[in-house]
Each structure stands twice: as C-alpha cells, then as structure tokens.
Write an enzyme that holds these catalytic residues in place. Structure first.
Site, PDB file in Angstrom:
ATOM      1  N   SER A 149      11.678  -5.272  13.099  1.00 25.82           N
ATOM      2  CA  SER A 149      10.350  -4.695  12.812  1.00 25.82           C
ATOM      3  C   SER A 149      10.394  -3.270  13.018  1.00 25.82           C
ATOM      4  O   SER A 149      11.283  -2.513  12.730  1.00 25.82           O
ATOM      5  CB  SER A 149       9.219  -5.454  13.483  1.00 25.82           C
ATOM      6  OG  SER A 149       8.010  -5.307  12.621  1.00 25.82           O
ATOM      7  N   ASP A 246       7.699 -12.072   3.540  1.00 22.89           N
ATOM      8  CA  ASP A 246       7.317 -11.281   4.796  1.00 22.89           C
ATOM      9  C   ASP A 246       5.887 -10.630   4.258  1.00 22.89           C
ATOM     10  O   ASP A 246       5.875  -9.869   3.244  1.00 22.89           O
ATOM     11  CB  ASP A 246       8.155 -10.086   5.059  1.00 22.89           C
ATOM     12  CG  ASP A 246       7.913  -9.227   6.109  1.00 22.89           C
ATOM     13  OD1 ASP A 246       6.604  -9.259   6.511  1.00 22.89           O
ATOM     14  OD2 ASP A 246       8.772  -8.757   6.883  1.00 22.89           O
ATOM     15  N   HIS A 276       8.179 -12.821   8.400  1.00 15.40           N
ATOM     16  CA  HIS A 276       8.442 -11.422   9.039  1.00 15.40           C
ATOM     17  C   HIS A 276       9.237 -11.627  10.213  1.00 15.40           C
ATOM     18  O   HIS A 276      10.132 -10.711  10.144  1.00 15.40           O
ATOM     19  CB  HIS A 276       6.963 -10.856   9.462  1.00 15.40           C
ATOM     20  CG  HIS A 276       7.156  -9.487  10.139  1.00 15.40           C
ATOM     21  ND1 HIS A 276       7.756  -8.310   9.489  1.00 15.40           N
ATOM     22  CD2 HIS A 276       6.809  -9.029  11.334  1.00 15.40           C
ATOM     23  CE1 HIS A 276       7.656  -7.442  10.405  1.00 15.40           C
ATOM     24  NE2 HIS A 276       7.093  -7.863  11.397  1.00 15.40           N
TER      25      HIS A 276
END
Length: 302
Positions: A149, A246, A276
């Site tokens: 991320s 996601d 995610h």
C-alpha cells in the site's frame, strides 16, 4: 507509455519446483507433488530467531527492525499506513527467505510499531528517509523491496533514490499518490472545510474507529512526493500485485504506474478476488512465488 509491461495471470507464476521450509502450506498441491528441483541452501544463521534491533539516527527517530542474515539479493519489507513489521505478509516473507538462505529485513516506520517518533508528526517525506536509512545503514548488497500500500509508494521513491542498491520491486496494492488523489477528488467546499479544520476523517474498515484521520499538513506535504504526474524514473524489474476487489486503492492505479514507469521489465498481476490487504493464503502464495521468480532472475543474470 513510458515502458513495456505485461498483464500476467496469477496462475502463470506457479513454479515447477517445491521448497522444504516451515511455510510449506503456502505452496499449491500440484506444486508440492513434484520432486524438488532446487534445494534451498540453508545458512545456519537463518535458523536463529531474529531479534529486535534499533537503528540509531542523529536528529531522527530510532527505527526498530529485525534482520535475517543470508545471501543476496536480500528482501526488505516496507509496511503500509499504520501497519508494522509483524503482519502476515512480513512474517511470510521472512519465513520464505529463511528457507532459501536469503537475507531479509522487516522494520517499523517512524511513529509506528516499536520505532520512535510521534505518528502525528510523520509525513511521506520522513517515511521516505526511514527506508533510505534502512537501505544505507542496515542492508548489505542488492535488495528486492516489497512494499504494501503506502509502503509501495515509498518503495518507488527508494528505487529512484538508490538505483544501484535496489535490484527489483514488488508492490502490493501500490498506493502511489493515493491520499493526494483522493483529496483532489473532493469538492472545493470540502477541501476548504478540511483546510480550516486541519484534519480529514476518511472512513475505513481497517480501523477500530471506522476511520483514519489525516492531518491537512500531511496531505499538503504528500503532494510534494507525487509520482503519477509524469514518467517514473525506475529501471529495475517491477512486479505489481493488486486485488480487483480492493476498495481502498483501485487496481487501475497499478496499471497507471505500469504505464508511467520507464522500466522495460514490469508485470501487473491481478487477483480477481483479492482485497486491499492481500493477506489470504492464495495471496501469500502469489507473493512468495513472485519473490522467488525475481531472486532467480537476478541471480541467473549475474
């Protein structure tokens, strides 16, 4: 398009070999039924438990890290926003590196986990300095960076800043420019309200409170580190893993990164049911296979 890239189905990464290591359950049944074609070279030191250490830095928060010694290329895991070095992906990567006898470093960004610093004082720029400190002062030899991320956004910056030491990248739900992009999608009135209040409350299911609070100053500083407004000067091999379910960072972001990075060796790998965090069993399989592919690529090319 800045570089040539390909969209790779996750199944294509299933290797024709198996590994003898503690996390063997990560391997698919078809894979484990085959004879071992490459036996990992276990280094004695890799059987030891990694101890918590601290990188002392002048005028900067000390960083907590765990280092597994071994062969190069080593692997460095960069956690995401409000995450730490003890997550599922970080631990799986260390176990996999241990099985192959390769070095591995996992660490906490400043203001997170066991590292020093106040989270509310942190910025993208300060976290960028954290990963560069780890690369410069702790890592030895070429490294494969694995970022999750926001950690993958930092990963790209590290590759730009240290091209001779960063040998390859693996981004998981890469959140390049994410907070700035989301902020810019707000109405003029909403942006002004956030500026006046000084904070932005963003709903999320990944927080016990049900939301993340971003300082307006954090958003403004993050704008200085945006990468998607032009060619991204990274030339090493890149693998971008993204779940198509996601709801935080759309998988199209990985496509955009692939378009704008100048590397000629980049694959985008999508998981239809991945979310995610991508920490389910099948996601972890994909991750360690991708690491192994890059290790093979880097060691056979030298």
């Amino acid at each position: 398009m800045a570089g040539t890239w390909s969209l790779v189905p996750a199944a294509a990464l299933v290797r024709r070999k198996s590994w003898d290591f503690a996390a063997l359950s990560f391997g698919p049944t078809a894979l484990l039924s085959r004879k071992i074609e490459r036996t990992p070279q276990r280094l004695p030191v890799c059987r030891w438990k990694t101890n918590l250490s601290f990188l002392n830095r002048r005028d900067l928060p000390n960083l907590a890290y765990k280092k597994l010694k071994g062969k190069t290329p080593g692997v460095i895991f960069i956690p995401g926003y409000l995450s730490n070095m003890n997550g599922t992906k970080a631990m799986a990567i260390e176990e996999f590196c241990k099985s192959l006898g390769h070095a591995c470093i996992r660490f906490d960004l400043s203001g997170c986990g066991n590292s020093e610093g106040k989270f509310e004082d942190c910025t993208v720029g300060k976290w960028r300095k954290d990963i560069l400190s780890i690369i410069d002062d702790i890592a030895e030899g070429p490294q494969i960076l694995v970022g999750s991320s926001m950690g993958a956004w930092l990963m790209l910056h590290a590759a730009i800043a240290r091209p001779k030491k960063v040998a390859a990248l693996i981004g998981i739900a890469t959140a390049a420019d994410s907070i700035v992009t989301k902020f810019n999608q707000l109405s003029v009135e909403a942006k002004k309200d956030i500026e006046v209040k000084g904070t932005w409350k963003v709903p999320t299911k990944y927080s016990d409170d049900g939301f993340y609070i971003f300082q307006y100053s954090f958003i403004k500083e993050a704008n200085l580190h945006c990468l998607l407004n032009g060619p991204i000067p990274v030339t090493c091999p890149i693998r971008l893993l993204h779940g198509m379910k996601d709801e935080v960072i759309p998988w199209q972001t990985s496509m955009q990164i692939a378009d704008q990075v100048i590397s000629s060796d980049i694959d985008v790998i999508l998981r239809k049911n991945g979310d995610h965090r991508m920490k389910e069993k099948e996601d972890i399989k994909l991750l360690v296979y991708t690491i192994d592919d890059l290790i093979d690529k880097l060691t056979t090319s030298n």
